[in-house]
Design an enzyme around this catalytic site. Structure first.
Site: not given
Lengths: 269, 408
Positions: A49, A60
């Site tokens: 990824e 995040e």
């Protein structure tokens, strides 16, 4: 058949779990990315990824936020990310690559251009964290026509009814977010995750990978009991930040080293 | 899209549509974890909106806690000095906590109370929304956390201390550009982590659906009052409305109740910073392009790679790279004109209004004041302009003093 589907099918047939590894393109320096991708594959990563840096990575936690910031200092863009994938494909035609990022860079490039360029570069799928499927009809279609997988997130807060809807638009695999929180959070509840995966199995035959909060062999193994694969990201990105001053080879090697125990733990299943 | 037919055929009250879109703008661009919370909020808001008891509670707080209605004030000396149209000021600066922000925080805090959630979070730029949230949280006995860019914490020390006095915890945000946009990212991260017990009080008409709608609805009290007051004071509708636009909540609050009054012209004033030509500004509607940030599609300040770029404005409250999606739609429809005023013009207007009317406007509102001066000259005598004086300037004294080279 798309590389993602092929890869997950092969693993399933041999009773193995997928190890999906996340790093950010251009972090901590652009020359480290390609080397780290290859090193991860060598140490047992099944799917790469590749994070597309964004100025506002809302989902995040601190580790990956800093990864995006480091990457942006080198002006790594979506276009540049596609170039890295193209270079990766020169020597690795087998390992699936999923781009993971945020809507705006893709929107800026345009769905059609993105789908064409991504396919051409050797990308296999896209996961856009802030793009629920209902906001993405055009992009979903474009990716489909280019034979790229639409990977969507499911969360602990997703109702069964909504999961049904998301699943109907998803392909490749489902990414189950293991906890309420941001990437790299520390409060994984394995029982809850496993219970939800069992319920999802009744709704879909798509492979299910679990991410957020998986940081070592132990957590990978406990989640891997039910899931088809696990996603490891924050620990790798955090390590790459620590190694920022090192030569690219060292960054790649030492980062990839982190997944060896995770690979080993998954292979015990 | 901006032809006359489309203007007439739009029923402004039917937007956003059920999925939260204003044309191509708005929507819900958030991570999956938050979708159910947004669904719950939408459902609860739609139910409570038409609940007379909820409305009574809201109206009561606006009257007795905020001090509404705020006056519409004829700025006679200033109008004469400018030498053109009559300028009226909608005095949101007289609200409790000193700005229009409190109209919305009261509404959302009531929603939080009804939802049973005991913890509220907010993002803030200049600190006005943070103060308004901390205020209402104190009154309702709720736990309150305010995210504020580390740069803004430095720039707005007095508001930081006000929030602390009110019992809120102010969390400096050190990621990204350390300003309002990063504070909003961090508030979203908190919300996704604590979604079970936390209500996120967004301060402007941006964010994912239903926020742009519900914040607008709560702020529409400004325009509803101004419309009635116009009839009382001048016997008719004003010729033009002027309001500053950062996220755009004070502007939409003033504009929305007038949208169907075709004769009323509307001007949203963005922060021109060092000047639009320098690229150092915060004027996405003037210079940006549509993109996706903070849960909605709207005009943004971004580079060719789709990265959000840093903005510049003397006013922290306008220093934001996006804008509420309804404004993007109103721009494309041509219903509202979006213009820009630079730092110097805003500062001149700040001094001007202070000296001529004895009213110290917020630097945000000073952008609207500055544009109103230009517009008043253009429209000429006999015309009437309503300007939203969205906040008072006490919080900006330090900034202005610093520009003057004075240490306060």
């Amino acid at each position: 058949m798309n590389r993602i589907t092929q890869c997950l099918q092969t693993l399933k047939e041999s009773n193995r779990k997928a190890l999906v590894t996340y790093i950010v393109n251009g972090d901590p320096v652009p020359q480290a990315t390609l080397k780290t991708m290859h090193a991860l594959v060598e140490k047992g990563a099944d799917i790469i990824e590749l994070g597309v840096p964004f100025s506002d990575p809302m989902a995040e936690g601190p580790s990956i936020q800093r990864g995006h910031e480091r990457a942006l200092e080198h002006k790594t863009s979506l276009r540049n990310t596609l170039e890295v994938v193209r270079a990766f494909r020169e020597t690795d035609s087998k390992t699936p690559v999923v781009l993971m990022g945020y809507t705006n860079p893709v929107e800026r490039m345009g769905a059609e251009t993105f789908a064409t360029l991504a396919k051409d570069a050797g990308v296999d799928g896209l996961l856009t964290v802030d793009l629920p499927p209902e906001e993405a009809p055009n992009l979903i279609e474009r990716l489909k026509s280019a034979e790229l997988e639409n990977i969507f997130l499911l969360a602990p807060t997703t109702s069964d009814e909504r999961a049904e809807k998301v699943i109907s638009m998803a392909s490749g695999f489902l990414y189950y977010v293991s906890l309420k929180g941001v990437t790299g959070a520390g409060h994984l509840n394995v029982d809850e995750v496993n219970a939800r995966i069992s319920r999802l199995r009744e709704q879909t035959s798509l492979p299910i990978c679990v991410g957020f909060g998986i940081k070592d062999g132990e957590s990978a193994k406990s989640v891997g009991q039910k899931a088809d694969g696990v996603v490891v990201g924050s620990v790798l990105v955090s390590k790459m930040g620590d190694l920022a001053d090192q030569p690219a080879d060292v960054i790649a090697e030492q980062t990839a080293e982190l997944i060896s125990p995770i690979r080993a733990a998954l292979d015990e299943l | 899209m901006s032809n006359d037919n489309s203007k007439q055929s739009v029923d402004f009250n039917n937007f956003p549509n059920e999925s939260g879109h204003f044309g191509q703008y708005g929507g819900r661009f958030v991570s999956e974890t938050l979708i159910s919370a947004l669904d719950d909020l939408t459902e609860m808001y739609e139910r409570l909106k038409s609940d007379p008891e909820f409305q009574r509670e809201f109206d009561h707080d606006l009257a007795y806690f905020v001090g509404r209605p705020s006056p519409l004030y004829f700025a006679k000396r200033w109008s004469e000095k400018v030498g053109g149209a009559n300028i009226y000021l909608k005095r949101e600066d007289l609200n409790h906590t000193g700005a229009h922000k409190v109209n919305n925080t009261i509404g959302q805090a009531l929603l939080a109370k009804h939802s049973g959630k005991t913890r509220v979070i907010a993002e803030t730029g200049a600190g006005q929304h943070g103060v308004a949230t901390a205020t209402i949280a104190a009154r309702l006995g709720m736990e309150c956390y305010v995210y504020m860019g580390a740069e803004d914490v430095k720039r707005q020390a007095i508001n930081v201390y006000r929030m602390k006095l009110l019992g809120a915890e102010v969390i400096p945000v050190t990621s990204g550009s350390k300003t309002l946009k990063d504070a909003m990212n961090e508030a979203m991260r908190d919300w996704v982590t604590n979604v079970d017990n936390t209500f996120y009080i967004i301060g402007t008409v941006a964010g994912p659906h239903p926020y742009p709608k519900l914040v607008r609805d709560f702020q529409c009290i400004i325009g509803r009052e101004a419309r009635e007051q116009s009839f009382e004071m001048i016997g008719k509708l004003p010729d033009a409305l002027v309001a500053c636009v950062g996220g755009g909540s004070n502007a939409i609050g003033l504009f929305h109740p007038f949208l169907e009054d075709e004769a009323v012209a509307m001007y949203g004033v963005e922060a021109g910073g060092d000047g639009l030509e320098t690229g150092r500004h915060a004027a996405p509607l003037n210079e940006g392009i549509p993109g996706v940030l903070h849960g909605n599609r709207t005009y943004l300040m971004e580079d060719d790679d789709g990265q959000i770029i840093e903005t510049h404005s003397v006013s922290a409250g306008l220093d934001y790279p996006g804008v509420g999606p309804e404004h993007s739609w109103l721009k494309d429809l041509g219903r509202v004109q979006y213009v820009a005023i630079n730092d110097q013009e805003a500062l001149a207007a700040f001094r001007n209004l202070t000296r001529v009317e004895g009213i110290i406007p917020a630097l945000e509102s000073s952008h609207a004041i500055a544009y109103a001066e230009k517009l008043a000259k253009e429209l000429g005598p006999g015309k009437n302009i309503v300007v939203n004086l969205s906040g008072r300037g006490d919080k900006d004294i330090h900034t202005v003093a610093e520009i003057d080279g004075i240490t306060v």
